[in-house]
Every structure is written in C-alpha cells, then in structure tokens.
Write an enzyme that holds these catalytic residues in place. Structure first.
Site, PDB file in Angstrom:
ATOM      1  N   CYS A 176      11.589   1.969  46.589  1.00  0.00           N
ATOM      2  CA  CYS A 176      11.027   2.745  47.701  1.00  0.00           C
ATOM      3  C   CYS A 176       9.870   3.658  47.298  1.00  0.00           C
ATOM      4  O   CYS A 176       8.782   3.199  46.958  1.00  0.00           O
ATOM      5  CB  CYS A 176      12.160   3.508  48.398  1.00  0.00           C
TER       6      CYS A 176
ATOM      7  N   ASN B 187      13.583   1.852  52.147  1.00  0.00           N
ATOM      8  CA  ASN B 187      13.966   2.325  53.483  1.00  0.00           C
ATOM      9  C   ASN B 187      12.906   3.348  53.855  1.00  0.00           C
ATOM     10  O   ASN B 187      12.909   4.466  53.307  1.00  0.00           O
ATOM     11  CB  ASN B 187      15.312   3.062  53.449  1.00  0.00           C
TER      12      ASN B 187
ATOM     13  N   LYS C 148      16.319   4.837  40.365  1.00  0.00           N
ATOM     14  CA  LYS C 148      15.099   5.370  40.999  1.00  0.00           C
ATOM     15  C   LYS C 148      14.620   6.664  40.349  1.00  0.00           C
ATOM     16  O   LYS C 148      15.362   7.650  40.286  1.00  0.00           O
ATOM     17  CB  LYS C 148      15.389   5.600  42.484  1.00  0.00           C
TER      18      LYS C 148
ATOM     19  N   GLU D  80      17.307  12.709  49.636  1.00  0.00           N
ATOM     20  CA  GLU D  80      17.636  11.993  48.403  1.00  0.00           C
ATOM     21  C   GLU D  80      17.817  12.931  47.216  1.00  0.00           C
ATOM     22  O   GLU D  80      18.626  12.661  46.329  1.00  0.00           O
ATOM     23  CB  GLU D  80      16.560  10.947  48.104  1.00  0.00           C
TER      24      GLU D  80
ATOM     25  N   ASN E 271      20.323   6.357  42.727  1.00  0.00           N
ATOM     26  CA  ASN E 271      19.821   5.357  43.658  1.00  0.00           C
ATOM     27  C   ASN E 271      19.369   4.183  42.791  1.00  0.00           C
ATOM     28  O   ASN E 271      18.329   4.258  42.125  1.00  0.00           O
ATOM     29  CB  ASN E 271      18.665   5.964  44.471  1.00  0.00           C
TER      30      ASN E 271
ATOM     31  N   GLU F 111      16.541  -1.567  49.313  1.00  0.00           N
ATOM     32  CA  GLU F 111      17.174  -0.388  48.701  1.00  0.00           C
ATOM     33  C   GLU F 111      18.453  -0.048  49.492  1.00  0.00           C
ATOM     34  O   GLU F 111      18.492  -0.238  50.710  1.00  0.00           O
ATOM     35  CB  GLU F 111      16.186   0.782  48.822  1.00  0.00           C
TER      36      GLU F 111
END
Lengths: 311, 311
Positions: A172, A197, A127, A146, A110, A47
């Site tokens: 993730c 991550n 994401k 995020e 993302n 990612e």
C-alpha cells in the site's frame, strides 16, 4: 532473451466487518480458478486480504482487535487458499494482519507473503511505511489508524528468487515512497508485488483526495520505470463499510506502461504476459546504475528522516 | 496562507553549431520580454542554453571543445542577458558548459545558476548524473558524450532561499533519478528548476525511445508529487543539427498536475501562477517525512552504486 511469466492481479471488492474468513477465502479461490483458466502462474492479492480494512475504526477491545489478526499462516480458515493454489500450480502474494510472538512479546505487523506454486511460503515482508495516525483525527468519517495497530516492518525490503525471476514486495503506502523500489532494485528486483487498501479520502484534504487515483497510478508507473521493474498491484476496492476504496489494480511494465488495469471496483482478475527480461535493456542503458548513480551525493536520504531547512 | 510566484519556462528551439552567443542571447532576451509582459518574476532557461548541444559529437580539437564552454559567467557575450533580466526585474535559471580553474587544474562541468531579480548569481549547481558515454558508441547517428566532456558535479544538490521560496536545481538526466528530488526535499525545496536537452533517440533502443516524452513527463510528475514541490522544466527543442529534441517544457504542481506545457518545439514561453505553499498540506499529511519516512531501511541507496543480486 525472454523469461515470460503469466501474471495476474486478483482485485477484491469490499469485505464486510462480519464476513468470516471462510467466505472470503472462497472468493479468493474463485479468483484463483479464473486465473488458472487464463493461464496465470502467479496471482497478487490485496493488502489485509482476509478481513475488512479495520484500521478505519478506533477499536479498544483487545479481543476484537485480535479477531482481525492471524496468529498463524496458514491457519485453519486460510489453509484452503494454500491448498487450492497448490492444486492449481499457482503461486501467490497475499497480505494479512500478522500477530507474532517475537522478542518475548506480542507484536503486530501489516504483512505480506509470497507463496510458490507448491504452496510453500518463500518470503515474508512487513510494511515499512505505515500511513495515518496512532490516534483518531477529529472530523474524519473514516480514520486511518495503521500507526495504532501495527509496528513498522522490521524485515527491510528483501527480494527472493522465485517464479523464474527476482521478486520483491511492498504494501500500500510503501508504493508512494521512491526509496521502497530503489532498495529492491539495488538487489536486482524484476517484479515488485503490491497489495493495497486506498480510500478515496486518504489524505483528508479534498484538493488532493480527488487525485487519489492519479497519485496511485503515478507512483506505480514512476517506480516501475525508474527501477526498470515490473509492478503488479492489487486493490481491495469498492464501498467497504461506508468507505470508498479506489480499485485501479494494475500491472505496470518496466517501461512505465500500464499493460493491464481493472475497470470495476469488485472482485476482478486482470492478467498479462510479462517478460522478466524486459527491464534488462533499461538496466544496460539509461538506468545502468553502476555507471550512472552517484551515491556519494545521496547521503541526506539516510541521514535525515524529516526535512531540515537551513537556508 | 499563500506565497505566489509567477513562474515561466523559456523553451528554446534549435541552436545551430555556428550560431554565436550574441544571436542566442538576443533570443533569450526576447523571451524575457515576453515573460515580463505576462507578469513573470522568474524564468527557467534550458541546459547548455548558449550553444548547440555539442556532446552529440566526437570532438578532439581542444580549442573547438573550449569554444562551447564559458570561462566566466557572465562573460562579454552573456552579460546582456543578465542586464536585460535585471532591467526587467526578473530572476532566472540558466545552464551552460562551465570551464573552471579548480584544485590547480582546468575542470569542466555541466552547470546551472540561479540569478536573482537584481542580476546577482545566488546559486550554482553542477550536474551530478551525467548520461551517455565517455567514448563514441558504434552505430549511433548522434552520440551522447557527456561523460567525455564533463566531470560529475561536486556541489551536491543545495537549495537557496530566493524569489520568495526555497529553490533547488538539477539538470536534464538528473530528473530521472528520484534521489535528486529527495535530497532537495530533505532541505525543504519548494521549487526545483530543470533545464534539459533530450533527443528522441536518447537510449538508442527504439522500444524505449518512442516513449521518451512519456518518460520525461512521468519523472517530473512523480518527482513533484512525491516531494510536494513545484518543478519548472525548460527544454532545448526541435531539430538541432539533425537531432530531434523533445520539447514538452512544463510546470508541474506539488500535486503532480501539469499546470503549463509547451506545445511547439521552438522558442516558446509558458507560465503559471504558482503558490509556494501548495506543497504544505502534502507535507503535513501523506508526505509528512518526519512522521512517515523510515531511513533505517534505506541504507542500500547510499551503500551501493549498482545492483548486487544475492538471491
């Protein structure tokens, strides 16, 4: 019947805040070359693989925030990765921060893409499950912002026919949510690619954080088994700007067995020969969804976001 | 804050086809007494706990089939269990084959109940995910004919406030389906009770059957972690009428950690002191459903029963 793919995960060690994309892409190309030498046909990268994991910081300067985003993919600095992969005849999955112009405004996601062995982008995913917070949490050494920098993905969980199988993606934190895999399995997914991550203090609660590696592994193994799909998961790992990121990149079979696993927290390639058809027997027996699932009993899963205690 | 419950699983060794209920109930009462001596307040017994696991056979004689079912609960032979538990001040979960008169006809369900420490039935659940087949499969030593003898449960996945927490139930194969736990978690479940009978050849595919214990454990651990709930799972175990049933009764914490596990395949009590509040921190961080779930992306889970491959 067997449909084999030689699959690899390219774990990446830390990327510093000041590393430029060209430096990072050179490392990625090195990993692609190793993949080639080991016969791999498809490589999963992490990612946000072109920069450091910037959501750990509270950033206010728009120019600085934008510096971590990609307004085009490939762009001038990332194109060499596409060219190298295409030259080697290798397909790949990679994650990046996407700056999009959509609905008449600038939007940030993302994002991950699948690129086929000829260098063509065949699929894009944004994401869905953004972890963390929209603002800083007091007392945390590293933030997890995020929800500050990205919108939740608006493309669903599609799958694509590529590399000889039906392939889906997530990113993730998505891997902890069983809905992620299930929606792809209901479209016939045979391989799910995951870049991540994950810092070792990701919940901020020590009792749980000490189990971060276990929870990562558990989520992948359960997702693979319960959906009879392969999962290939690639970490950004190691001590990145003071934050310790778990490695544990792994390839998990539809049986839930881990067939390859990284043993370092640096740049490391793992690979396995995977049979897309391995899931088929599960799909005909214990996980024959059409015979055994009972969707009429699952309504709350879509009707409710959070729990409601009525007893 | 802590809300502790001393929880036990009463694993049961084999029950022979000819064992009468009184013999079985005496074993159960013995396990209850051991539970009491170890301070347990609530005991989870297996699925179909009063008889042998009869769905392994093709039975045609209606009287013989009915002999494995309970037309009332408690009935004359099962009442001593309720009385003993009430005398000891212990609540319990137990599974049985239920013969119901509903909608003007005789109906058969694979059922479990929760009985509180005063001997009152506070909740009933009917197994939703029936595994196996409606007719015999050629070449199998033991059949798995739950779809022949039972209808799918029609009571959903409710939860009840009892024993100091919010408690839900499922049965055996239900535990492999992530939807099971999720529907209960969306009602605030803090403990899920599971009874099961799992033969070591349950899929009929050796590559997978050798992993039966692993798959059992994986499903429970993931269900607990991903829903921040306790799970207490009790097996019927050992070689029963020629069929080898896995034991591996276990109590799993909201962290996914196994805190107690059976090490035999006979009658065996395991117990642990469990804090209903342990899941709370997960529910406030990584699994704060109200902040992180994205139900608008989960539609297929209820819209489709089996997979549809459109790519």
């Amino acid at each position: 019947m067997s449909r084999f793919i030689n699959l690899a995960c390219a774990q990446m060690g830390p990327i510093a805040r000041d590393d430029d994309r060209s430096t990072v892409v050179r490392r990625q190309i090195e990993l692609l070359r190793e993949a080639k030498s080991r016969g791999a046909e498809f490589v999963v990268f992490p990612e946000l693989a072109f920069t450091t994991f910037f959501p750990r910081w509270v950033l206010d300067d728009p120019a600085e925030i934008d510096s971590f985003f990609e307004p085009e993919m490939p762009g001038p600095e990332t194109r060499p990765l596409f060219e190298a992969a295409s030259d080697l005849g290798i397909g790949f999955y990679i994650g990046y921060a996407e700056l999009a112009q959509e609905d008449g405004r600038t939007r940030r996601f993302n994002t991950a893409i699948i690129v086929d062995a000829r260098g063509r982008i065949v699929g894009k995913y944004r994401k869905v499950h953004l972890p963390g917070h929209a603002g800083p949490v007091e007392g945390r050494t590293s933030q997890h912002l995020e929800k500050r920098y990205f919108e939740p993905g608006n493309l669903g969980f599609p799958v694509w026919r590529t590399m000889g199988g039906v392939v889906g993606m997530c990113i993730c934190n998505d891997r902890r949510w069983p809905e992620t895999y299930r929606v792809m399995a209901l479209q016939g997914a045979e391989l799910v690619c995951v870049g991540y991550n994950t810092p070792d203090d990701h919940t901020g609660v020590f009792d749980f954080d000490q189990l971060t590696g276990f929870h990562h592994q558990l989520s992948l193994q359960a997702g693979a088994y319960q959906n009879a799909t392969w999962i290939a998961a690639a970490a950004k790992a190691g001590c990145e700007e003071g934050s310790n990121m778990i490695g544990l990149s792994m390839i998990v079979a539809p049986s839930g067995q881990i067939v390859a696993m990284a043993s370092t927290t640096g740049d490391e390639l793992i690979s396995a020969k995977c049979d897309f058809d391995m899931g088929t027997l599960y799909k005909r027996t214990i996980f024959d969804f059409a015979r055994h699932r009972e969707p009429s009993q699952y309504g709350l899963i879509v009707e409710r976001k959070g729990p409601v205690v009525e007893v």
